[in-house]
Design a protein around this motif. Structure first.
Motif, PDB file in Angstrom:
ATOM      1  N   SER A 137     -22.395  -8.603  25.779  1.00  0.00           N
ATOM      2  CA  SER A 137     -23.580  -7.720  25.252  1.00  0.00           C
ATOM      3  C   SER A 137     -25.033  -8.583  25.108  1.00  0.00           C
ATOM      4  CB  SER A 137     -22.828  -7.868  23.449  1.00  0.00           C
ATOM      5  OG  SER A 137     -22.842  -8.653  22.314  1.00  0.00           O
ATOM      6  N   THR A 138     -23.714  -9.840  25.015  1.00  0.00           N
ATOM      7  CA  THR A 138     -25.445 -10.738  25.601  1.00  0.00           C
ATOM      8  C   THR A 138     -26.723  -9.978  27.124  1.00  0.00           C
ATOM      9  OG1 THR A 138     -24.853 -12.653  24.454  1.00  0.00           O
ATOM     10  CG2 THR A 138     -26.534 -12.451  25.875  1.00  0.00           C
ATOM     11  N   TYR A 139     -25.454  -9.723  27.751  1.00  0.00           N
ATOM     12  CA  TYR A 139     -26.051  -9.463  29.061  1.00  0.00           C
ATOM     13  C   TYR A 139     -26.756  -8.593  29.145  1.00  0.00           C
ATOM     14  CZ  TYR A 139     -26.504  -7.936  34.066  1.00  0.00           C
ATOM     15  OH  TYR A 139     -26.724  -7.478  35.000  1.00  0.00           O
ATOM     16  N   THR A 140     -26.086  -7.482  28.405  1.00  0.00           N
ATOM     17  CA  THR A 140     -26.671  -6.217  28.840  1.00  0.00           C
ATOM     18  C   THR A 140     -27.875  -5.822  27.679  1.00  0.00           C
ATOM     19  OG1 THR A 140     -25.128  -5.242  26.806  1.00  0.00           O
ATOM     20  CG2 THR A 140     -24.275  -5.366  28.925  1.00  0.00           C
ATOM     21  N   ASN A 141     -27.804  -6.274  26.427  1.00  0.00           N
ATOM     22  CA  ASN A 141     -28.671  -6.171  25.522  1.00  0.00           C
ATOM     23  C   ASN A 141     -30.011  -7.286  26.205  1.00  0.00           C
ATOM     24  OD1 ASN A 141     -30.111  -5.038  23.996  1.00  0.00           O
ATOM     25  ND2 ASN A 141     -29.444  -7.086  21.632  1.00  0.00           N
ATOM     26  N   GLY A 142     -30.312  -8.037  26.752  1.00  0.00           N
ATOM     27  CA  GLY A 142     -30.943  -8.632  27.024  1.00  0.00           C
ATOM     28  C   GLY A 142     -31.462  -8.707  28.928  1.00  0.00           C
ATOM     29  N   SER A 143     -31.278  -7.107  28.834  1.00  0.00           N
ATOM     30  CA  SER A 143     -30.627  -6.538  30.361  1.00  0.00           C
ATOM     31  C   SER A 143     -32.411  -5.240  30.200  1.00  0.00           C
ATOM     32  CB  SER A 143     -30.485  -6.046  31.574  1.00  0.00           C
ATOM     33  OG  SER A 143     -29.420  -5.098  30.536  1.00  0.00           O
ATOM     34  N   VAL A 149     -21.896  -2.810  30.072  1.00  0.00           N
ATOM     35  CA  VAL A 149     -21.159  -3.334  31.218  1.00  0.00           C
ATOM     36  C   VAL A 149     -22.102  -3.918  31.665  1.00  0.00           C
ATOM     37  CG1 VAL A 149     -19.203  -1.540  30.304  1.00  0.00           C
ATOM     38  CG2 VAL A 149     -20.689  -1.531  32.323  1.00  0.00           C
ATOM     39  N   LEU A 150     -21.317  -4.438  32.936  1.00  0.00           N
ATOM     40  CA  LEU A 150     -21.663  -5.022  33.839  1.00  0.00           C
ATOM     41  C   LEU A 150     -21.588  -4.716  34.967  1.00  0.00           C
ATOM     42  CD1 LEU A 150     -21.324  -8.201  31.167  1.00  0.00           C
ATOM     43  CD2 LEU A 150     -22.341  -9.635  33.059  1.00  0.00           C
ATOM     44  N   ASN A 151     -21.932  -4.954  36.156  1.00  0.00           N
ATOM     45  CA  ASN A 151     -21.742  -4.546  37.353  1.00  0.00           C
ATOM     46  C   ASN A 151     -20.984  -5.953  38.076  1.00  0.00           C
ATOM     47  OD1 ASN A 151     -22.889  -6.421  39.258  1.00  0.00           O
ATOM     48  ND2 ASN A 151     -24.773  -4.981  38.617  1.00  0.00           N
TER      49      ASN A 151
END
Length: 469
Positions: A137-143, A149-151
């Motif tokens: 969630s941190t990755y997708t929210n920060g992007s 989800v991540l690729n």
């Protein structure tokens, strides 16, 4: 000082006083010589403390000396702290890890070397699973996108960085195998919904937040609210995109494809929740979800109890010496070297007792052979077995004990012999079912101090045993 007092209080000749003074000086020189032998500037050798000294000594981690001889194990009475170093990162993961540093620190602590091998299922892995959801969630929210989800490319790099950061903070390098996690878990590839907008159109988000914003640790495992809400949301998003979802016919005859898709969709639900909840609230809720699953099963494997059934027979009065000798030997050989929770111990005792009853054993062997709940958990260096509480717990650092955790029900609580051979009759959530009561202590303070000493000895004994291997 005692020698000096004797000299000044003894009425004797000058020569006799001189002789006593000579003996005193000789002993003083001998004591100084022995003290110089332990000079850490020349050589530092750890040894066991003198007999009778049982209380731990407070030692600051920053002042702990390095062992000059790595082949020699550290003394079990000296607190041991995992070494830390600067991690080597890929540089390709666009995530500011400091945003979730409290969760990373907690995970590294709960999976510390070498305790992770002993408490993987009950302490380390629930925290690792929570970290995975929160990181996603941190990755997708920060992007600055609505992706949940991540690729695959970013997932591989970020997962590698995350494992390296944990290892640099003293966590076990075997987390991926111990907890069965991989970079693929961050992609949720098989779930048809992968972004916030699609998720919030398909799911009743208000109902989901109400159920998971405040997870009751005493009710969730027996009268769950958050768990079913997550499952309902996962099923709804699994049916998006024209598919029939987990319960449809799209995956008939496809092996575990439907199960994998539900797992991926649950990962998406967790990621969405982690975006909406605070770090601590999300971490607590996610760990509770895993803890409920952990406590439903017995992690020990009981195979072919024929050695016990032969020794104890199908008689109502077996020979205690022969029967209990075989019984204790079997328990020792079957027990994995892990620490389990009190509820897991009850499950294990019930399951094994049912197996014995089906094999013709009529006697309560737990009572006959004095088997306690702690006998189903790890015992090290003659210490009592440690049973963890059913609620999620953490490994604790401090200057006194080094690394420790709290044991629950570690007194002599008798293992429950099942009332029937049917394991399905056991229900830890039934109103009449509860954990055995602990003896009432004389003074709470004295018992607390006793428990602390048990924790200290147990934790350091585990360290010593692993370092020595």
């Amino acid at each position: 000082m005692e020698c000096l007092i004797i000299i000044y209080n003894t009425r004797s000749t000058v020569s006799y006083r001189a002789l006593l003074l000579f003996i005193y000086i000789f002993n003083l020189q001998h004591a100084l010589s022995r003290k110089s032998d332990l000079d850490t500037k020349n050589k530092f050798i750890l040894s066991d403390p003198p007999m009778g000294i049982l209380d731990p000594i407070e030692i600051s981690p920053s002042t702990l000396p390095r062992n000059a001889y790595p082949a020699e194990p550290l003394s079990p009475m000296v607190p041991t702290f995992p070494s830390s170093y600067q991690p080597n990162l890929t540089g390709r993961c666009p995530v500011n890890f400091t945003q979730i540093s409290p969760i990373i620190e907690k995970t590294a602590s709960d999976c510390s070397v070498p305790l992770a091998a002993f408490v993987g299922d009950v302490i380390c892995c629930p925290q690792v699973n929570s970290l995975m959801h929160i990181f996603q969630s941190t990755y997708t929210n920060g992007s600055n996108t609505d992706a949940l989800v991540l690729n695959k490319g970013f997932a591989n790099d970020c997962f590698s960085d995350m494992m390296n950061i944990l290892a640099s903070k003293g966590a076990s390098s075997n987390i991926t195998n111990l907890c069965t996690v991989a970079a693929l878990n961050l992609t949720s590839m098989m779930c048809p919904v992968k972004n916030v907008s699609s998720f919030e159109k398909a799911v009743n988000v208000s109902k989901l937040l109400d159920a998971c914003s405040n997870v009751d640790p005493l009710k969730e495992c027996c009268r769950p609210a958050c768990g079913p809400a997550i499952m309902e949301a996962a099923m709804k998003i699994s049916m998006q995109g024209g598919g029939s979802g987990f319960l449809g016919n799209d995956f008939a005859g496809s092996g575990n494809v439907g199960i994998d898709m539900m797992s991926d969709c649950k990962g998406v639900v967790y990621a969405w929740l982690a975006r909406k909840l605070s770090l601590e609230t999300a971490n607590s809720a996610f760990r509770m979800m895993t803890g409920c699953k952990v406590n439903k099963v017995c992690p020990l494997e009981f195979e072919d109890p024929s050695p016990v059934t032969k020794a104890c027979g199908n008689t109502s009065s077996p020979d205690p010496a022969v029967c209990c000798s075989a019984f204790h030997a079997y328990i020792k050989s079957r027990k994995k070297q892990i620490i389990i929770t009190n509820i897991q111990a009850i499950n294990c005792a019930t399951m094994f007792g049912s197996m014995l009853q089906k094999s013709g054993v009529k006697t309560d062997l737990y009572e006959l052979c004095d088997i306690d709940l702690k006998d189903f958990s790890l015992q090290a260096f003659g210490q009592q077995g440690c049973l963890l509480r059913s609620l999620p717990t953490d490994i604790i650092y401090d200057n006194l004990t080094g690394m420790s955790f709290t044991c629950d029900l570690s007194d002599n609580i008798a293992a429950p012999w099942p009332s029937s051979s049917s394991v399905s009759s056991l229900s830890l959530c039934a109103p009449e079912m509860s954990l055995p009561a602990l003896p009432v202590p004389q003074t709470s303070r004295s018992q607390d101090n006793g428990v602390n000493r048990k924790i200290f000895v147990l934790a350091l004994a585990l360290f010593a045993s692993t370092i020595a291997l």
